[in-house]
Design an enzyme around this catalytic site. Structure first.
Site, mmCIF file in Angstrom:
data_model
loop_
_atom_site.group_PDB
_atom_site.id
_atom_site.type_symbol
_atom_site.label_atom_id
_atom_site.label_comp_id
_atom_site.label_asym_id
_atom_site.label_seq_id
_atom_site.Cartn_x
_atom_site.Cartn_y
_atom_site.Cartn_z
ATOM 1 N N GLN A 107 2.712 9.960 1.369
ATOM 2 C CA GLN A 107 4.011 9.280 1.399
ATOM 3 C C GLN A 107 4.875 9.595 0.183
ATOM 4 O O GLN A 107 6.065 9.276 0.169
ATOM 5 C CB GLN A 107 3.811 7.757 1.457
ATOM 6 C CG GLN A 107 3.168 7.292 2.750
ATOM 7 C CD GLN A 107 3.078 5.792 2.760
ATOM 8 O OE1 GLN A 107 2.135 5.224 2.238
ATOM 9 N NE2 GLN A 107 4.071 5.139 3.355
ATOM 10 N N CYS A 120 5.659 -0.092 7.094
ATOM 11 C CA CYS A 120 5.248 1.118 6.387
ATOM 12 C C CYS A 120 6.442 1.602 5.579
ATOM 13 O O CYS A 120 7.553 1.683 6.109
ATOM 14 C CB CYS A 120 4.821 2.178 7.398
ATOM 15 S SG CYS A 120 4.353 3.739 6.625
ATOM 16 N N LEU A 121 6.225 1.936 4.311
ATOM 17 C CA LEU A 121 7.332 2.364 3.453
ATOM 18 C C LEU A 121 7.946 3.679 3.929
ATOM 19 O O LEU A 121 9.079 3.994 3.561
ATOM 20 C CB LEU A 121 6.877 2.475 1.996
ATOM 21 C CG LEU A 121 6.476 1.143 1.331
ATOM 22 C CD1 LEU A 121 5.950 1.383 -0.077
ATOM 23 C CD2 LEU A 121 7.631 0.158 1.304
ATOM 24 N N HIS A 159 -3.035 7.303 6.784
ATOM 25 C CA HIS A 159 -2.080 8.223 6.142
ATOM 26 C C HIS A 159 -2.803 9.454 5.596
ATOM 27 O O HIS A 159 -2.297 10.568 5.685
ATOM 28 C CB HIS A 159 -1.354 7.539 4.987
ATOM 29 C CG HIS A 159 -0.131 6.759 5.390
ATOM 30 N ND1 HIS A 159 0.912 7.310 6.103
ATOM 31 C CD2 HIS A 159 0.226 5.472 5.175
ATOM 32 C CE1 HIS A 159 1.846 6.398 6.306
ATOM 33 N NE2 HIS A 159 1.462 5.257 5.756
ATOM 34 N N GLY A 208 0.834 -1.192 0.000
ATOM 35 C CA GLY A 208 0.000 0.000 0.000
ATOM 36 C C GLY A 208 0.871 1.244 0.000
ATOM 37 O O GLY A 208 2.002 1.217 0.497
ATOM 38 N N HIS A 219 -4.652 1.261 7.419
ATOM 39 C CA HIS A 219 -3.329 1.894 7.496
ATOM 40 C C HIS A 219 -3.231 3.069 6.508
ATOM 41 O O HIS A 219 -2.777 4.160 6.869
ATOM 42 C CB HIS A 219 -2.262 0.822 7.188
ATOM 43 C CG HIS A 219 -0.852 1.313 7.197
ATOM 44 N ND1 HIS A 219 0.093 0.865 8.107
ATOM 45 C CD2 HIS A 219 -0.199 2.209 6.396
ATOM 46 C CE1 HIS A 219 1.254 1.476 7.858
ATOM 47 N NE2 HIS A 219 1.106 2.287 6.821
ATOM 48 N N GLU A 220 -3.692 2.839 5.271
ATOM 49 C CA GLU A 220 -3.555 3.871 4.237
ATOM 50 C C GLU A 220 -4.544 5.021 4.450
ATOM 51 O O GLU A 220 -4.221 6.179 4.172
ATOM 52 C CB GLU A 220 -3.716 3.274 2.834
ATOM 53 C CG GLU A 220 -2.749 2.149 2.478
ATOM 54 C CD GLU A 220 -1.281 2.472 2.718
ATOM 55 O OE1 GLU A 220 -0.901 3.654 2.664
ATOM 56 O OE2 GLU A 220 -0.519 1.527 2.985
HETATM 57 NI NI NI Z 1 2.375 3.418 5.710
#
Ligand code: NI
Length: 172
Positions: free
Chosen positions: A53, A94-95, A140, A48, A136-137
């Site tokens: 991000q 998480c990236l 964000h 994701g 999660h997204e």
């Molecule tokens: Ni993340």
């Protein structure tokens, strides 16, 4: 298509509430950005990736949680969590937090409403990893990072680890 730069915590854009995508913004530029986000996500080995991000303070994200072993690329624009149910406890990464993963409690099932690239509204009922990813997204998009979903003890441990990674130059 091109790879985008993934922004790492604690850049302010990750902690800001994203602006809604308005009707005039459903255009080829948005489609290009979303294609680039898919490419960037796959390149980074994630499932994701949300607009903040990649430095865009807007409410949309892409995800690809494989379904029956096959790729399942989905884009959610202006996501809204309609209802949640149950609980799951599992490891999450998480990236924007390279090299850091933590056990996070999330709901097991989620009904999410969003718009597609044409601006049409859809609803989706998802569970397990797909539900975890949507939660999660969507976080964000609200300026919430997974640190905020950890217990305070785990958050302290994670912050300490981030400091070490920053010192060793593994966190740019
Ligand atoms: Ni993340």
């Amino acid at each position: 298509m091109s790879l985008l730069q993934i922004i790492h915590y604690p850049e302010p854009v990750l902690l800001a509430v994203g602006k809604p995508v308005n009707d005039e913004e459903f255009d080829p530029d948005l489609a290009d950005t979303i294609e680039n986000m898919f490419e960037t996500m796959v390149d980074a080995g994630g499932v994701g990736l949300a607009a903040p991000q990649v430095g865009i303070s807007k409410r949309f994200f892409v995800m690809d949680v494989p379904k029956n072993g096959a790729s399942n690329k989905l884009a959610f624009i202006n996501p809204e969590i309609i209802s949640v149910e149950g609980e799951q406890i599992g490891e999450e990464g998480c990236l924007s937090f390279p090299g850091l993963s933590q056990i996070i409690k999330r709901q097991m099932r989620v009904i999410v409403r969003a718009q597609d690239l044409k601006g049409d509204t859809f609803e989706m009922d998802l569970d397990d990893l797909a539900a975890r990813c949507v939660l999660h997204e969507t976080d964000h998009c609200d300026g919430i990072v997974f640190l905020d979903r950890m217990t305070s003890l785990k958050r302290q441990m994670a912050k300490r680890k981030i400091k070490i990674l920053q010192k060793t130059g593994k966190w740019e």
